[in-house]
Design a protein around this motif. Structure first.
Motif, PDB file in Angstrom:
ATOM      1  N   GLY A 119       9.507  -9.672  -6.917  1.00  0.00           N
ATOM      2  CA  GLY A 119      10.937  -9.429  -6.865  1.00  0.00           C
ATOM      3  C   GLY A 119      11.333  -8.284  -5.954  1.00  0.00           C
ATOM      4  N   THR A 120      10.357  -7.482  -5.511  1.00  0.00           N
ATOM      5  CA  THR A 120      10.645  -6.380  -4.598  1.00  0.00           C
ATOM      6  C   THR A 120      10.536  -6.901  -3.170  1.00  0.00           C
ATOM      7  N   SER A 121      11.561  -6.667  -2.375  1.00  0.00           N
ATOM      8  CA  SER A 121      11.579  -7.170  -0.999  1.00  0.00           C
ATOM      9  C   SER A 121      10.890  -6.186  -0.060  1.00  0.00           C
ATOM     10  N   PRO A 122       9.694  -6.510   0.435  1.00  0.00           N
ATOM     11  CA  PRO A 122       8.986  -5.575   1.316  1.00  0.00           C
ATOM     12  C   PRO A 122       9.661  -5.391   2.676  1.00  0.00           C
ATOM     13  N   ASP A 123      10.529  -6.328   3.060  1.00  0.00           N
ATOM     14  CA  ASP A 123      11.190  -6.247   4.362  1.00  0.00           C
ATOM     15  C   ASP A 123      12.531  -5.529   4.309  1.00  0.00           C
ATOM     16  N   ASP A 124      13.006  -5.195   3.117  1.00  0.00           N
ATOM     17  CA  ASP A 124      14.266  -4.476   2.969  1.00  0.00           C
ATOM     18  C   ASP A 124      14.116  -3.081   3.593  1.00  0.00           C
ATOM     19  N   ALA A 125      15.090  -2.676   4.404  1.00  0.00           N
ATOM     20  CA  ALA A 125      15.018  -1.389   5.109  1.00  0.00           C
ATOM     21  C   ALA A 125      14.914  -0.205   4.147  1.00  0.00           C
ATOM     22  N   ASP A 126      15.652  -0.245   3.037  1.00  0.00           N
ATOM     23  CA  ASP A 126      15.597   0.857   2.069  1.00  0.00           C
ATOM     24  C   ASP A 126      14.239   0.924   1.376  1.00  0.00           C
ATOM     25  N   VAL A 127      13.675  -0.242   1.049  1.00  0.00           N
ATOM     26  CA  VAL A 127      12.349  -0.289   0.419  1.00  0.00           C
ATOM     27  C   VAL A 127      11.309   0.267   1.387  1.00  0.00           C
ATOM     28  N   ARG A 128      11.389  -0.150   2.629  1.00  0.00           N
ATOM     29  CA  ARG A 128      10.422   0.312   3.628  1.00  0.00           C
ATOM     30  C   ARG A 128      10.522   1.825   3.839  1.00  0.00           C
ATOM     31  N   ALA A 129      11.750   2.345   3.957  1.00  0.00           N
ATOM     32  CA  ALA A 129      11.937   3.785   4.160  1.00  0.00           C
ATOM     33  C   ALA A 129      11.420   4.581   2.960  1.00  0.00           C
ATOM     34  N   GLU A 130      11.722   4.112   1.759  1.00  0.00           N
ATOM     35  CA  GLU A 130      11.249   4.805   0.551  1.00  0.00           C
ATOM     36  C   GLU A 130       9.726   4.742   0.450  1.00  0.00           C
ATOM     37  N   THR A 131       9.152   3.583   0.779  1.00  0.00           N
ATOM     38  CA  THR A 131       7.685   3.450   0.756  1.00  0.00           C
ATOM     39  C   THR A 131       7.049   4.398   1.767  1.00  0.00           C
ATOM     40  N   ASP A 132       7.598   4.448   2.981  1.00  0.00           N
ATOM     41  CA  ASP A 132       7.072   5.365   4.000  1.00  0.00           C
ATOM     42  C   ASP A 132       7.065   6.805   3.480  1.00  0.00           C
ATOM     43  N   ALA A 133       8.170   7.212   2.849  1.00  0.00           N
ATOM     44  CA  ALA A 133       8.281   8.580   2.330  1.00  0.00           C
ATOM     45  C   ALA A 133       7.297   8.820   1.186  1.00  0.00           C
ATOM     46  N   LEU A 134       7.152   7.850   0.291  1.00  0.00           N
ATOM     47  CA  LEU A 134       6.229   8.007  -0.841  1.00  0.00           C
ATOM     48  C   LEU A 134       4.776   8.073  -0.381  1.00  0.00           C
ATOM     49  N   VAL A 135       4.407   7.232   0.580  1.00  0.00           N
ATOM     50  CA  VAL A 135       3.039   7.265   1.100  1.00  0.00           C
ATOM     51  C   VAL A 135       2.782   8.601   1.802  1.00  0.00           C
ATOM     52  N   ALA A 136       3.731   9.065   2.606  1.00  0.00           N
ATOM     53  CA  ALA A 136       3.565  10.346   3.294  1.00  0.00           C
ATOM     54  C   ALA A 136       3.398  11.490   2.292  1.00  0.00           C
ATOM     55  N   ALA A 137       4.198  11.487   1.228  1.00  0.00           N
ATOM     56  CA  ALA A 137       4.089  12.537   0.208  1.00  0.00           C
ATOM     57  C   ALA A 137       2.747  12.462  -0.513  1.00  0.00           C
ATOM     58  N   ALA A 138       2.284  11.254  -0.824  1.00  0.00           N
ATOM     59  CA  ALA A 138       0.992  11.092  -1.501  1.00  0.00           C
ATOM     60  C   ALA A 138      -0.147  11.543  -0.595  1.00  0.00           C
ATOM     61  N   ARG A 139      -0.068  11.201   0.670  1.00  0.00           N
ATOM     62  CA  ARG A 139      -1.104  11.628   1.627  1.00  0.00           C
ATOM     63  C   ARG A 139      -1.157  13.152   1.705  1.00  0.00           C
ATOM     64  N   ALA A 140       0.005  13.784   1.775  1.00  0.00           N
ATOM     65  CA  ALA A 140       0.066  15.244   1.846  1.00  0.00           C
ATOM     66  C   ALA A 140      -0.490  15.877   0.574  1.00  0.00           C
ATOM     67  N   ALA A 141      -0.187  15.288  -0.575  1.00  0.00           N
ATOM     68  CA  ALA A 141      -0.645  15.830  -1.854  1.00  0.00           C
ATOM     69  C   ALA A 141      -2.145  15.674  -2.043  1.00  0.00           C
ATOM     70  N   THR A 142      -2.741  14.679  -1.402  1.00  0.00           N
ATOM     71  CA  THR A 142      -4.178  14.447  -1.574  1.00  0.00           C
ATOM     72  C   THR A 142      -5.021  14.955  -0.426  1.00  0.00           C
ATOM     73  N   ALA A 143      -4.369  15.507   0.602  1.00  0.00           N
ATOM     74  CA  ALA A 143      -5.114  16.028   1.751  1.00  0.00           C
ATOM     75  C   ALA A 143      -5.929  17.244   1.335  1.00  0.00           C
ATOM     76  N   PRO A 144      -7.140  17.370   1.883  1.00  0.00           N
ATOM     77  CA  PRO A 144      -7.949  18.546   1.546  1.00  0.00           C
ATOM     78  C   PRO A 144      -7.244  19.824   2.022  1.00  0.00           C
TER      79      PRO A 144
END
Length: 178
Positions: free
Chosen positions: A150-175
């Motif tokens: 039910g989540t649209s992966p092509d929706d611009a808002d979903v993509r922007a939020e996913t990009d931000a969440l992945v970036a934050a997770a990467r930063a939080a897990t970086a050595p």
């Protein structure tokens, strides 16, 4: 298992085409043992009957053991984004393992060990699970998102939020720099 009850070695004809640094950890005949193939757990991933290549531990979304049957759901890449992959459940594959030996234990331990980060996130119009997985033989982490139905992966808002969440997770897990 006692000293004299060891499982025989994997027959050479059933041995998958392992890489030079890959080794067999456990194996089991699939089906009724009459030519249905073998399931082989290696240090790099899982070899399943009828597949020409192994599934890396990091590419297994789900694995369940019923006591007789091993069911594996691989990740199917849907899209490549900047720094992560969008994945979906591939077709689940089920194998009857009459004498499973250490295969179920190895699958559980290796899939679990590959997970470095996993978190469910609410997204506009749905949700998804972001994961970072260790890839055997490779430095760093492999990042993915699996959107819930039910989540649209092509929706611009979903993509922007996913990009931000992945970036934050990467930063939080970086050595941390020392």
């Amino acid at each position: 298992m006692g000293l004299f009850n060891r499982k025989p070695k994997l027959p050479p004809a059933a041995r998958p085409p392992l890489e030079a640094d890959e080794r067999v950890l456990a194996w089991a005949a699939a089906g009724n043992g009459e030519g249905d193939g073998v399931v082989v757990a290696s240090n790099r991933g899982l070899w399943l009957p009828g597949r020409p290549h192994r599934i890396g531990w990091h590419d297994i979304l789900k694995a369940t053991w019923s006591g007789r049957e091993l069911t594996v759901t691989p990740a199917e890449p849907v899209a490549e984004r900047d720094g992560y992959l969008v994945v979906a459940d591939g077709p689940a594959e089920t194998y009857l393992l009459v004498d499973p030996g250490d295969v179920p234990h190895q699958v559980r331990a290796r899939v679990t060990r590959s997970v470095a980060y996993t978190r469910q996130h609410a997204l506009p119009g749905g949700s998804g699970r972001i994961a970072a997985r260790r890839v055997a033989g490779v430095d760093g982490l492999s990042w993915t998102i699996r959107y819930d139905p039910g989540t649209s992966p092509d929706d611009a808002d979903v993509r922007a939020e996913t990009d931000a969440l992945v970036a934050a997770a990467r930063a939080a897990t970086a050595p941390a720099d020392v």
